[in-house]
Design an enzyme around this catalytic site. Structure first.
Site, PDB file in Angstrom:
ATOM      1  N   ASP A 132       0.840  -1.198   0.000  1.00  0.00           N
ATOM      2  CA  ASP A 132       0.000   0.000   0.000  1.00  0.00           C
ATOM      3  C   ASP A 132       0.879   1.253   0.000  1.00  0.00           C
ATOM      4  O   ASP A 132       2.046   1.199   0.412  1.00  0.00           O
ATOM      5  CB  ASP A 132      -0.887   0.026   1.258  1.00  0.00           C
ATOM      6  CG  ASP A 132      -1.838  -1.148   1.305  1.00  0.00           C
ATOM      7  OD1 ASP A 132      -2.128  -1.721   0.246  1.00  0.00           O
ATOM      8  OD2 ASP A 132      -2.270  -1.499   2.429  1.00  0.00           O
TER       9      ASP A 132
HETATM   10  N1  URA Z   1      -1.152  -5.987   3.830  1.00  0.00           N
HETATM   11  C1  URA Z   1      -1.654  -4.736   3.873  1.00  0.00           C
HETATM   12  O1  URA Z   1      -2.676  -4.473   4.486  1.00  0.00           O
HETATM   13  N2  URA Z   1      -0.976  -3.769   3.234  1.00  0.00           N
HETATM   14  C2  URA Z   1       0.189  -3.977   2.575  1.00  0.00           C
HETATM   15  O2  URA Z   1       0.771  -3.035   2.034  1.00  0.00           O
HETATM   16  C3  URA Z   1       0.697  -5.287   2.551  1.00  0.00           C
HETATM   17  C4  URA Z   1      -0.001  -6.285   3.186  1.00  0.00           C
END
Ligand code: URA
Length: 235
Positions: A104
């Site tokens: 993310d």
């Molecule tokens: N899980 C998440 O919630 N975000 C990420 O960036 C990676 C795994």
């Protein structure tokens, strides 16, 4: 392969015309002999090529460990937001690079950047179950029931079934490490939300059996050596 094509494919900082200029100046050697013809055919697997005194080694693919900072997105291009590819230094750039997997925008840590579609597919395929390890900071202390809840494989919002995941508490009650064997959308955040908590900081620190280099600053990159590439697929 043509000499100029070979050198510029392996050294993105040297364009075909830059190679031509180096040839003209007598600064390119093949097996120790100066070569003035940039179109000379070479055997990329066996010939020893040097450009301006530096050996040019042939790598069919490149594998880059990036310590992604928050605020950067895992995409190849975006009109508004900086992408992980913009963090790759010129000497590691080449065509066809992409991030193998997504974090993310606000997540930090290990992203593999490569031009090897086959390896990326093996690493990301739902069947491969390559483990990915995350450091998690939570809004509230971890409750005792969360470890067994994650271990048995939980259901998250929308009824999605997760595989068993290993959660290890830390001395700080609001911190833990989590190993996932799959990669659902926003999975870590959704798992903790389903357990009644909230992720306030997330960093991926390991893919397969390869740790994010602790000395790599946010935004820093390093080339993964060929002997370590297989570790990216280790279960
Ligand atoms: N899980 C998440 O919630 N975000 C990420 O960036 C990676 C795994």
């Amino acid at each position: 392969m043509r000499l100029d094509k070979f050198i510029s494919s392996q050294r993105p900082d040297l364009s075909r015309s830059a190679v031509k200029e180096l040839c003209r100046k007598g600064r390119i050697t093949v097996n120790g002999e100066t070569v003035k013809d940039p179109g000379k055919a070479i055997d990329e697997n066996n010939d020893k090529v040097c450009a301006a005194g530096e050996p040019v080694t042939y790598r069919e693919h490149i594998y880059i460990m990036l310590n992604k900072p928050a605020g950067v997105i895992c995409a190849t291009k975006d009109r508004l937001t900086e992408t992980v590819l913009e963090l790759i230094p010129p000497e590691l750039r080449r065509s066809g690079l992409f991030p193998a997997g997504r974090l993310d925008k606000d997540t930090e840590g290990f992203v593999l950047i490569t031009d090897d579609g086959e390896l990326a597919h093996k690493m990301l395929s739902p069947k491969s179950h390559v483990p990915k390890t995350y450091l998690v900071r939570l809004e509230k202390p971890l409750s005792a029931g969360t470890v067994p809840l994650f271990a048995q494989g939980m259901t998250i919002d929308g009824g999605e079934q997760c595989m068993p995941a290993e959660l290890t508490p830390s001395p700080d009650p609001c911190e833990c490490s989590l190993v996932l064997h799959e990669g659902k959308f926003h999975q870590v955040k959704r798992m903790f939300a389903a357990a009644g908590n909230k992720v306030v900081y997330l960093k991926r620190v390991r893919i397969g059996a390869l740790n994010l280099d602790e000395k790599l600053p946010p935004g820093g990159c390093l080339e993964i050596l060929h002997k370590d590439v297989e570790k990216l697929l280790a279960r």
